[in-house]
Design a protein around this motif. Structure first.
Motif, mmCIF file in Angstrom:
data_model
loop_
_atom_site.group_PDB
_atom_site.id
_atom_site.type_symbol
_atom_site.label_atom_id
_atom_site.label_comp_id
_atom_site.label_asym_id
_atom_site.label_seq_id
_atom_site.Cartn_x
_atom_site.Cartn_y
_atom_site.Cartn_z
ATOM 1 N N VAL A 92 0.840 -1.199 0.000
ATOM 2 C CA VAL A 92 0.000 0.000 0.000
ATOM 3 C C VAL A 92 0.879 1.255 0.000
ATOM 4 C CG1 VAL A 92 -1.719 1.270 1.329
ATOM 5 C CG2 VAL A 92 -1.869 -1.217 1.175
ATOM 6 N N GLU A 93 1.965 1.222 0.762
ATOM 7 C CA GLU A 93 2.876 2.369 0.833
ATOM 8 C C GLU A 93 3.512 2.644 -0.531
ATOM 9 O OE1 GLU A 93 7.162 3.366 2.860
ATOM 10 O OE2 GLU A 93 5.768 2.110 3.983
ATOM 11 N N GLU A 94 3.917 1.599 -1.229
ATOM 12 C CA GLU A 94 4.534 1.781 -2.547
ATOM 13 C C GLU A 94 3.528 2.267 -3.586
ATOM 14 O OE1 GLU A 94 7.777 1.747 -3.550
ATOM 15 O OE2 GLU A 94 8.082 1.685 -1.387
ATOM 16 N N LYS A 95 2.278 1.841 -3.467
ATOM 17 C CA LYS A 95 1.238 2.349 -4.373
ATOM 18 C C LYS A 95 1.046 3.844 -4.157
ATOM 19 C CE LYS A 95 -1.424 -1.921 -4.628
ATOM 20 N NZ LYS A 95 -2.665 -2.581 -4.238
ATOM 21 N N LYS A 96 1.034 4.262 -2.877
ATOM 22 C CA LYS A 96 0.898 5.696 -2.577
ATOM 23 C C LYS A 96 2.093 6.472 -3.112
ATOM 24 C CE LYS A 96 -1.864 5.120 1.617
ATOM 25 N NZ LYS A 96 -1.857 5.226 3.087
ATOM 26 N N ASN A 97 3.303 5.926 -2.963
ATOM 27 C CA ASN A 97 4.503 6.588 -3.479
ATOM 28 C C ASN A 97 4.440 6.736 -4.998
ATOM 29 O OD1 ASN A 97 5.570 6.805 -0.907
ATOM 30 N ND2 ASN A 97 6.861 4.995 -1.102
ATOM 31 N N LYS A 98 3.918 5.721 -5.665
ATOM 32 C CA LYS A 98 3.808 5.797 -7.125
ATOM 33 C C LYS A 98 2.829 6.890 -7.529
ATOM 34 C CE LYS A 98 2.607 3.644 -11.409
ATOM 35 N NZ LYS A 98 2.758 2.535 -12.270
ATOM 36 N N VAL A 99 1.684 6.927 -6.893
ATOM 37 C CA VAL A 99 0.677 7.938 -7.232
ATOM 38 C C VAL A 99 1.243 9.343 -7.004
ATOM 39 C CG1 VAL A 99 -1.558 8.892 -6.528
ATOM 40 C CG2 VAL A 99 -1.294 6.427 -6.841
ATOM 41 N N LYS A 100 1.912 9.553 -5.875
ATOM 42 C CA LYS A 100 2.482 10.862 -5.568
ATOM 43 C C LYS A 100 3.563 11.245 -6.580
ATOM 44 C CE LYS A 100 4.931 11.221 -1.794
ATOM 45 N NZ LYS A 100 5.394 11.365 -0.399
ATOM 46 N N GLU A 101 4.442 10.307 -6.908
ATOM 47 C CA GLU A 101 5.525 10.564 -7.860
ATOM 48 C C GLU A 101 4.981 10.830 -9.264
ATOM 49 O OE1 GLU A 101 8.398 7.409 -9.456
ATOM 50 O OE2 GLU A 101 9.449 8.295 -7.749
ATOM 51 N N ALA A 106 3.476 14.313 -13.857
ATOM 52 C CA ALA A 106 2.425 14.746 -14.785
ATOM 53 C C ALA A 106 2.286 16.269 -14.794
ATOM 54 C CB ALA A 106 1.102 14.089 -14.423
ATOM 55 N N GLN A 107 2.496 16.921 -13.637
ATOM 56 C CA GLN A 107 2.421 18.384 -13.578
ATOM 57 C C GLN A 107 3.489 19.017 -14.461
ATOM 58 O OE1 GLN A 107 2.774 19.415 -9.462
ATOM 59 N NE2 GLN A 107 0.627 18.950 -9.005
ATOM 60 N N ASN A 108 4.633 18.351 -14.573
ATOM 61 C CA ASN A 108 5.724 18.870 -15.403
ATOM 62 C C ASN A 108 5.699 18.306 -16.825
ATOM 63 O OD1 ASN A 108 6.783 20.352 -13.232
ATOM 64 N ND2 ASN A 108 7.889 18.557 -12.500
ATOM 65 N N GLY A 109 4.710 17.478 -17.142
ATOM 66 C CA GLY A 109 4.594 16.916 -18.489
ATOM 67 C C GLY A 109 5.613 15.824 -18.775
ATOM 68 N N LEU A 110 6.097 15.151 -17.753
ATOM 69 C CA LEU A 110 7.124 14.118 -17.910
ATOM 70 C C LEU A 110 6.516 12.724 -17.879
ATOM 71 C CD1 LEU A 110 9.811 15.485 -15.442
ATOM 72 C CD2 LEU A 110 10.048 15.365 -17.898
ATOM 73 N N SER A 111 7.172 11.807 -18.582
ATOM 74 C CA SER A 111 6.875 10.380 -18.481
ATOM 75 C C SER A 111 8.134 9.694 -17.998
ATOM 76 C CB SER A 111 6.493 9.801 -19.841
ATOM 77 O OG SER A 111 5.293 10.371 -20.289
ATOM 78 N N GLN A 112 7.960 8.613 -17.247
ATOM 79 C CA GLN A 112 9.118 7.935 -16.658
ATOM 80 C C GLN A 112 9.060 6.441 -16.969
ATOM 81 O OE1 GLN A 112 10.812 8.461 -12.444
ATOM 82 N NE2 GLN A 112 9.175 6.968 -12.207
ATOM 83 N N PHE A 113 10.220 5.860 -17.247
ATOM 84 C CA PHE A 113 10.352 4.430 -17.486
ATOM 85 C C PHE A 113 11.630 3.966 -16.806
ATOM 86 C CE2 PHE A 113 8.177 6.356 -21.042
ATOM 87 C CZ PHE A 113 7.011 5.621 -21.095
ATOM 88 N N ILE A 114 11.681 2.693 -16.461
ATOM 89 C CA ILE A 114 12.867 2.158 -15.797
ATOM 90 C C ILE A 114 13.313 0.893 -16.528
ATOM 91 C CG2 ILE A 114 11.659 0.740 -14.109
ATOM 92 C CD1 ILE A 114 13.771 1.728 -12.068
ATOM 93 N N LEU A 115 14.624 0.754 -16.691
ATOM 94 C CA LEU A 115 15.230 -0.434 -17.294
ATOM 95 C C LEU A 115 16.225 -1.006 -16.294
ATOM 96 C CD1 LEU A 115 15.996 1.003 -20.835
ATOM 97 C CD2 LEU A 115 14.148 -0.536 -20.220
ATOM 98 N N LEU A 116 16.034 -2.257 -15.915
ATOM 99 C CA LEU A 116 16.916 -2.882 -14.932
ATOM 100 C C LEU A 116 18.182 -3.388 -15.605
ATOM 101 C CD1 LEU A 116 14.378 -4.947 -12.818
ATOM 102 C CD2 LEU A 116 15.111 -2.613 -12.504
ATOM 103 N N ARG A 117 19.304 -3.164 -14.937
ATOM 104 C CA ARG A 117 20.590 -3.642 -15.451
ATOM 105 C C ARG A 117 21.145 -4.783 -14.620
ATOM 106 N NH1 ARG A 117 23.150 -1.068 -19.394
ATOM 107 N NH2 ARG A 117 22.375 0.951 -20.012
#
Length: 184
Positions: A92-101, A106-117
């Motif tokens: 639940v905490e990580e879901k809240k962190n995702k929504v907040k982040e 979104a306010q800055n018009g950014l999209s984010q993606f992650i690639l694991l190495r």
């Protein structure tokens, strides 16, 4: 028939019955031990596809490959902008962190993606080396990110066959040497 012959026949039948009873008791004891032995072993599960092979039981301990696959899926759900969260992967905490982040991005018009190495296991947590990709329209940039990820076990479900849940992600900030100053 004489009485002695009849009595001898009864004794002979009693001996045959005693031997049959002893054989039945020994067979019952052996079958009981076999039943107990085989009931305590895990079930054999065969996966059907083009090639039939024995599958691991679903209640067994997670393998290193399962941890890697789970972290790949869970961290993408946690950080990727367009990735939907599957119930049971994030706490639940990580879901809240995702929504907040994501709302801040979104306010800055950014999209984010992650690639694991790279994923390393250390003392009850995972160190993950990844690339974080930001995009604004057609402009993209990649930044290195190091994460300390904590995972807990839970029951395996249809939606979460790994039996794991992502409980905490912390970004590991790089330590600057010399405070970022030049000593000349």
């Amino acid at each position: 028939m004489k009485f002695s012959d009849a009595w001898a026949e009864v004794i002979r039948q009693n001996q045959h019955l005693k031997i049959a009873l002893l054989g039945s008791v020994i067979t019952s004891i052996v079958l009981s031990f076999c039943t107990i032995h085989f009931s305590t072993k895990g079930p054999l599960i065969f996966e059907r596809s083009c090639y039939t092979k024995q599958s691991n039981a679903s209640n067994s301990k997670q393998t290193a490959l399962e941890y890697e696959m789970f972290l790949d899926k869970a961290l993408k759900q946690r950080f990727n902008t367009n990735e939907k969260v599957i119930e049971g992967f994030l706490s639940v905490e990580e879901k809240k962190n995702k929504v907040k982040e994501q709302s801040a991005l979104a306010q800055n018009g950014l999209s984010q993606f992650i690639l694991l190495r790279k994923i390393e296991f250390k003392d009850g947590y995972f160190n993950v080396d990844a690339d974080r990709l930001y995009s604004v329209n057609n402009v993209r940039s990649a930044l290195s990110i190091k994460l300390k990820v904590t995972v807990e076990s839970k029951d395996r479900t249809e939606t979460n066959p790994y039996g794991l849940i992502l409980t905490k992600t912390e970004e590991i900030k790089p330590v600057e040497k010399d405070g970022g100053k030049n000593e000349n």
